[in-house]
Design a protein around this motif. Sequence first.
Motif, short mmCIF file in Angstrom:
data_model
loop_
_atom_site.label_atom_id
_atom_site.label_comp_id
_atom_site.label_asym_id
_atom_site.label_seq_id
_atom_site.Cartn_x
_atom_site.Cartn_y
_atom_site.Cartn_z
N ILE A 37 0.84 -1.19 0.00
CA ILE A 37 0.00 0.00 0.00
C ILE A 37 0.88 1.25 0.00
N GLU A 38 2.10 1.11 0.51
CA GLU A 38 3.02 2.26 0.48
C GLU A 38 3.40 2.60 -0.96
N GLN A 39 3.44 1.63 -1.85
CA GLN A 39 3.69 1.93 -3.26
C GLN A 39 2.53 2.71 -3.86
N THR A 40 1.30 2.32 -3.53
CA THR A 40 0.14 3.06 -4.02
C THR A 40 0.21 4.52 -3.58
N LEU A 41 0.61 4.75 -2.33
CA LEU A 41 0.73 6.12 -1.84
C LEU A 41 1.80 6.87 -2.62
N ARG A 42 2.96 6.24 -2.84
CA ARG A 42 4.04 6.92 -3.56
C ARG A 42 3.65 7.17 -5.03
N ASP A 43 3.08 6.16 -5.66
CA ASP A 43 2.72 6.30 -7.07
C ASP A 43 1.67 7.39 -7.28
N SER A 44 0.76 7.53 -6.34
CA SER A 44 -0.36 8.45 -6.53
C SER A 44 0.04 9.91 -6.43
N ARG A 45 1.18 10.21 -5.79
CA ARG A 45 1.50 11.61 -5.50
C ARG A 45 1.81 12.43 -6.74
N ILE A 46 2.44 11.83 -7.73
CA ILE A 46 2.86 12.59 -8.91
C ILE A 46 1.67 13.13 -9.69
N ALA A 47 0.54 12.45 -9.63
CA ALA A 47 -0.61 12.86 -10.44
C ALA A 47 -1.14 14.23 -10.04
N MET A 48 -0.80 14.69 -8.84
CA MET A 48 -1.21 16.02 -8.41
C MET A 48 -0.33 17.11 -9.00
N ILE A 49 0.77 16.70 -9.66
CA ILE A 49 1.75 17.66 -10.17
C ILE A 49 1.73 17.76 -11.69
N TYR A 50 1.81 16.61 -12.39
CA TYR A 50 1.98 16.71 -13.83
C TYR A 50 0.66 16.97 -14.55
N GLU A 51 0.78 17.26 -15.85
CA GLU A 51 -0.35 17.66 -16.71
C GLU A 51 -1.05 18.90 -16.18
N GLY A 52 -0.28 19.83 -15.67
CA GLY A 52 -0.84 21.04 -15.08
C GLY A 52 -1.11 20.79 -13.62
N SER A 53 -0.31 21.40 -12.74
CA SER A 53 -0.44 21.12 -11.31
C SER A 53 -1.86 21.44 -10.83
N ASN A 54 -2.23 20.87 -9.69
CA ASN A 54 -3.59 21.07 -9.20
C ASN A 54 -3.89 22.53 -8.88
N GLU A 55 -2.87 23.30 -8.53
CA GLU A 55 -3.08 24.73 -8.31
C GLU A 55 -3.46 25.42 -9.62
N ILE A 56 -2.81 25.02 -10.71
CA ILE A 56 -3.15 25.59 -12.02
C ILE A 56 -4.56 25.18 -12.43
N GLN A 57 -4.94 23.95 -12.15
CA GLN A 57 -6.29 23.51 -12.46
C GLN A 57 -7.33 24.32 -11.69
N ALA A 58 -7.02 24.63 -10.44
CA ALA A 58 -7.95 25.42 -9.64
C ALA A 58 -8.10 26.83 -10.21
N ASN A 59 -6.99 27.44 -10.61
CA ASN A 59 -7.07 28.76 -11.24
C ASN A 59 -7.87 28.70 -12.54
N ASP A 60 -7.64 27.65 -13.32
CA ASP A 60 -8.36 27.49 -14.58
C ASP A 60 -9.86 27.38 -14.34
N LEU A 61 -10.24 26.60 -13.33
CA LEU A 61 -11.66 26.41 -13.04
C LEU A 61 -12.32 27.72 -12.65
N LEU A 62 -11.77 28.39 -11.65
CA LEU A 62 -12.46 29.56 -11.11
C LEU A 62 -12.33 30.77 -12.03
N LEU A 63 -11.11 31.07 -12.48
CA LEU A 63 -10.92 32.30 -13.23
C LEU A 63 -11.36 32.21 -14.68
#
Length: 585
Positions: free
Chosen positions: A423-449
């Motif tokens: 399960i520790e691999q699942t945790l490690r593997d999942s973290r990158i998805a919040m960064i690539y293809e436009g970080s989640n902060e950029i997605q939030a700006n895109d949504l609201l603005l």
Amino acid sequence: MWQYQAPLRDMQFVIEHWLEAPQAWAQTERFQDLDLALARQVLEEAGRFSSQMLAPINSSGDRQGCSFEAGRVTTPAGFVEAYVAYTEGGWSALACDEAYGGQGLPQLLDAALQEMLYASNHGWAMYTGIAHGAYLCLKAHAPQWIKARYLPQIVSGEVLPTMCLTEPQAGSDVGLLRCRAEPQDDGSYRVSGSKLFISGGDHDLSANILHLVLARLPGAPAGSRGISLFLVPKLLDHHQVNSVRCDGIEHKMGIKGSATCSLVFEQAQGWLIGEANRGLAAMFVMMNSARLHVGLQGLGHAEAAWQNARDYALERKQMRAPVRPAGISADAADPIHFHPAMRRTLLELRACTEGMRAVGYWVAHLLDEAEHQGSQADRQHALQLAEMLTPVIKAFFTDQGFRQASNALQVFGGYGYVSEFAIEQTLRDSRIAMIYEGSNEIQANDLLLRKVLGDDGRAFAALLAVMRQESALALDASECAGFAAELERLCDKLEAVVAAVRERAGEDVEYPYRVAGDFLRLCGVALLGFAWVRGARVSRLLPDSDPVRASKLQTAQFFFAYVLPEADYRIASIRGAMARLAFVE
């Protein structure tokens, strides 16, 4: 100790009952020949491939990782064989046009496939994950000769594409990139520069690799307005090697089976895709597809975490539960599944995972409707909703994938922290998805603005109208009336929040940026609420003997009691962010 089985019953529930997709297919010329039996067979075969071919090499691929020697990348043991099985099974062709060798099936079924691939082996799925987006990009913008030559090869899996954006000085701000392209007399271009963080930039899976590269033409305008897109194959005619070389691979926290490469282009031959200086417009066809797929990575991680945490909690015995269900033997200890703290964690895992599946598949279904729906107005409405929801899918789903993997690890206790239980691999593997293809902060700006404030709230109003329509339908169902009332109140709160943000933004230009993250998470929770209102309502149409009916109603009750209150927290945070942030010294 780690395993994965495709959640076929819930996938079928979403596709057949929550979305009523078979009825929509029957009314769409493109999918009239697709019946329920074939759709189920596709899901079953995809589940079999994921659980039997990919899941067994997930942990070993993480331990072994990729190797780099003499400019060549070798993937972990079993990856090549899995890719051969993938192409022979026709999975690369699932949602592609028959004109290029595809099967012409809905993107909805492809979304289910992608969830299974990422849940069973994220590292391996990185090689295939970008292919459909590249296919769509070339189909929309490439010259006819490139379409004829390369699209059938992408569809068959003979070649795999990459997306080459990032440079050392240009990450999220692609306007800073320096890669150059010089026109040649024969109509081609010579591309020079360096790219890094390129997933699948080199590997041993396919015969050729097609690099889609952002670069600048001579005299191009500065910034993002001067970027063009080029197709640069690794191999040219007669297997001639192009001037592209892998300069090394990254040693990463997770997805170690995926080769993350640094590439050097040295006067490499390439061809312009789309219009000069409008490369981002062409690339965004690819990136929007990729962002849906990245959101499905979050869903896949949450599903894998939920399955393994549930199974472990049923077998691990510790202490006596304060309340024991009837029929449980009087052992000295109970499975931790019966302890309230663990039960709450497991229910949250199920509520978020199944809710995300409904919303994620809905967006894929909207994309099918946007392309194949009968009227222009219906197609435009579906596209409007899909574009509004895409940043939420990407950011909220990946945030939940990491969060729920962490919650699942807690179920395992100390064993969750060691690699034996994975399960520790699942945790490690999942973290990158919040960064690539436009970080989640950029997605939030895109949504609201851009998606909410930018069009005066028209797309957001369309989304709220769909949610209110579901609330009205559910009010007539006695078991769902309370859920429907909660959803209606939430829609009122969302409208009020958007109005308040719009008003405040006139006085404080930074304010929308400060609250964008909370607003996106608020929308994510609201969409889960919408998913569970509809899920509870349509589950009532199932036979009383079907366990899915009771499960959906039980989980909906949990969601509205324990998860929905996060919406009020996010609203309070948005309203509390009126004060400007101090600069950090």
